[in-house]
Design a protein around this motif. Structure first.
Motif, PDB file in Angstrom:
ATOM      1  N   ASP A  91       7.192 -21.398  21.419  1.00 33.10           N
ATOM      2  CA  ASP A  91       6.400 -22.209  20.705  1.00 33.10           C
ATOM      3  C   ASP A  91       5.029 -22.061  20.949  1.00 33.10           C
ATOM      4  N   ASP A  92       4.664 -22.100  22.227  1.00 32.97           N
ATOM      5  CA  ASP A  92       3.124 -22.029  22.555  1.00 32.97           C
ATOM      6  C   ASP A  92       3.034 -21.750  24.133  1.00 32.97           C
ATOM      7  N   ILE A  93       1.843 -21.073  24.235  1.00 33.54           N
ATOM      8  CA  ILE A  93       1.141 -20.814  25.569  1.00 33.54           C
ATOM      9  C   ILE A  93      -0.341 -21.024  25.380  1.00 33.54           C
ATOM     10  N   GLY A  94      -0.580 -22.184  26.181  1.00 32.08           N
ATOM     11  CA  GLY A  94      -2.120 -22.398  26.164  1.00 32.08           C
ATOM     12  C   GLY A  94      -2.597 -22.880  27.357  1.00 32.08           C
ATOM     13  N   GLU A 120       0.207 -24.349  30.010  1.00 31.99           N
ATOM     14  CA  GLU A 120       1.400 -24.945  29.552  1.00 31.99           C
ATOM     15  C   GLU A 120       1.948 -23.890  28.652  1.00 31.99           C
ATOM     16  N   ALA A 121       3.384 -23.753  28.769  1.00 28.65           N
ATOM     17  CA  ALA A 121       3.967 -22.832  27.735  1.00 28.65           C
ATOM     18  C   ALA A 121       5.243 -23.719  27.388  1.00 28.65           C
ATOM     19  N   SER A 122       5.542 -23.437  26.188  1.00 33.84           N
ATOM     20  CA  SER A 122       6.951 -23.891  25.856  1.00 33.84           C
ATOM     21  C   SER A 122       7.624 -22.836  24.983  1.00 33.84           C
ATOM     22  N   PHE A 123       9.032 -23.149  24.961  1.00 34.23           N
ATOM     23  CA  PHE A 123       9.963 -22.352  24.212  1.00 34.23           C
ATOM     24  C   PHE A 123      11.361 -22.826  24.133  1.00 34.23           C
ATOM     25  N   THR A 166       9.606 -26.936  28.587  1.00 34.62           N
ATOM     26  CA  THR A 166       8.299 -26.887  29.022  1.00 34.62           C
ATOM     27  C   THR A 166       7.907 -26.608  30.287  1.00 34.62           C
ATOM     28  N   ARG A 215      14.495 -27.290  24.614  1.00 32.20           N
ATOM     29  CA  ARG A 215      13.445 -26.837  24.629  1.00 32.20           C
ATOM     30  C   ARG A 215      12.828 -27.188  25.989  1.00 32.20           C
ATOM     31  N   SER A 243      13.116 -19.380  20.158  1.00 33.74           N
ATOM     32  CA  SER A 243      11.793 -19.321  19.813  1.00 33.74           C
ATOM     33  C   SER A 243      10.483 -19.359  20.734  1.00 33.74           C
TER      34      SER A 243
END
Length: 490
Positions: free
Chosen positions: A31-34, A49-52, A119, A117, A29
């Motif tokens: 999750d987020d790119i901010g 930041e990015a997380s997957f 980060t 996960r 997945s």
């Protein structure tokens, strides 16, 4: 993501690379790119930041695996600081259209039973955490000893204009291929080593005295100087590139400003200290003439014969890229005083020595044609012709030499006609305006006047309006100084 394909129902395309290895198939997945401002400090950017989540059934990415994916690709077992790049876009008619949406490094891994996960932080984090070092305009030049300064250490002054040196940019060589970096402090007792050096705001100091037995043309220093009078957009771009952020979008709000004087700084600041590593850093001369054509400024930069480190050259400033460039450098004997442009050719009034007054036998005034594409110099009007180019102007009451050079007098290239210049014919004691049509072709006189033996051949000026040659000169008659004007149809 490519905006032209948005909201059109196209399948999403995603690529994730770690250590430049494609791991997209292992993504469970995204999750987020901010990226954005740091609320409530809206004038500061928050680190992107990015997380997957990665599927990791066999523990290939696990930090507990000493032979995991990260170590096999030259990284740490923990994955920390491993480079990552994320591309996103759409699949349109079977073709992937993607662009980089995130680029940075891994800062944390959290292991689960069958997943991991990840980060990440983008490269903007380095700007907030680290001081900008080894940054600025590069220079490479020879140091010279200050023999008049008595001190326990060797002193090598560096001109104030290019100081201070950027932290982390300084290297010094005493011989070819042997570069050393500065030390924290010079020793004052025990065995002193003259290859130990520090650099301050005034230059370089070496331990216990001057450097012993340097190679000819040495010691040489490499350093970077501050950017001065640089456009804000270029400074921001330089800082981002220096931090490894090459994909950026910079917008500077337009501001209305009242009419004012502005400065781009002293001409040649960006280029000094780079004419040859075996030369000391100086201003090398001064501007004698300039012109503007097709979005570029051209500056004629003159060495002057009394400057041992002078360097005559043509410098350009491109208004579109806001950059200075050395277009062409001349021989060490050449002084350059006036120029004009026609197409790809510059026509330059120069001298290689002797008297500036064309009436004197020692004068070496000449006109050079410079092809700015091939950088080829051709003598267009030699100093040996009878209608020798006049460089000197008459200055009354200036020391003991009244005939001095400057760039006030016109040098005009008339298209499909020829080059017009002020001339002196010492053979028949006349002066005036001559025209040259090609290199090697004898110039012709258009206006001639007799000398009055009071230096009036240094007081002529002219211009061309349409098809008419206009001008004036001074002469002494009956104890009175007079002005004579002339015109001639071309």
């Amino acid at each position: 993501m490519p905006k032209e394909f948005s909201y059109s129902g196209h399948p999403v395309a995603l690529t994730v690379k770690i250590h430049d290895q494609d791991v997209t198939d292992d993504i469970a997945s995204m999750d987020d790119i901010g990226q954005g401002v740091d609320y409530p400090n809206l004038t500061e950017f928050r680190v992107g930041e990015a997380s997957f989540t990665l599927r990791d059934i066999h523990g290939d990415f696990s930090p507990n695996n000493p032979s995991n994916f990260f170590t096999r690709n030259g990284g740490r077992r923990t994955g920390r600081n491993s480079p990552i790049e994320i591309e996103a876009g759409f699949i349109v008619d079977g073709t992937r259209h993607t662009e980089t949406v995130f680029k940075g490094t891994i800062i944390r891994l959290v292991q689960d039973v069958k997943s991991l996960r990840v980060t990440c932080t983008d490269n903007f984090g380095d700007i907030r955490k680290k001081a900008v070092a080894d940054f600025g305009l590069p220079r490479h030049f020879m140091l010279t000893e200050d023999l008049e300064q008595a001190a326990e250490n060797g002193v090598y002054p560096v001109m104030d204009a290019i100081m201070p040196a950027s932290h982390g940019s300084v290297k010094l060589a005493t011989r070819t291929g042997e570069e050393i970096e500065p030390v924290q402090k010079l020793a004052t007792e025990g065995t002193l080593d003259s290859q130990n050096f520090i650099i301050g705001d005034k230059g370089v100091r070496t331990e216990g005295g001057f450097i012993t037995n340097p190679q000819s043309g040495y010691p040489q220093i490499r350093m970077k100087s501050p950017y001065r009078y640089r456009h804000l957009l270029d400074v921001i771009t330089d800082i981002l590139n220096h931090a490894g952020i090459t994909n950026s979008d910079i917008a500077i709000p337009a501001r209305d400003a009242d009419p004012h004087f502005s400065s781009n700084g002293r001409i040649n600041y960006d280029l000094i200290g780079n004419i040859g590593s075996g030369n000391p850093v100086t201003w090398n001369g001064y501007v004698t003439d300039f012109l503007h054509d097709a979005g570029k400024w051209y500056f004629l930069y003159n060495k002057h014969r009394n400057n041992p480190n002078g360097f005559s050259q043509v410098i350009t400033y491109d208004t579109r890229t806001r950059t200075y460039t050395k277009l062409h450098g001349f021989s060490s004997a050449t002084e350059v005083w006036k120029f004009t442009k026609s197409g790809n050719n510059l026509y330059l009034l120069t001298t290689t020595g002797g008297n500036y007054d064309a009436n004197e036998a020692s004068s070496e005034n000449q006109i050079i044609q410079l092809d700015i594409t091939s950088k080829t110099e051709t003598v267009f009007v030699a100093h040996t012709v009878s209608l020798k180019p006049q460089l000197a102007h008459y200055y009354h009451g200036v020391a003991s030499v009244f005939m001095k050079p400057d760039s006030r007098r016109q040098l005009i290239y008339r298209e499909n006609d020829g080059l017009y210049y002020a001339c002196v014919n010492a053979g028949n004691s006349q002066f005036g305006v001559a025209k040259a049509t090609a290199a090697g072709v004898t110039p012709t006189a258009l206006i001639t006047m007799n000398m009055d033996n009071y230096e009036n051949h240094g007081g002529i000026g002219f211009d061309i309006s349409g098809s008419t040659l206009l001008g004036g000169m001074t002469f002494l008659s009956g104890g009175r100084s007079q002005t004579l004007v002339f015109k001639k149809a071309l």
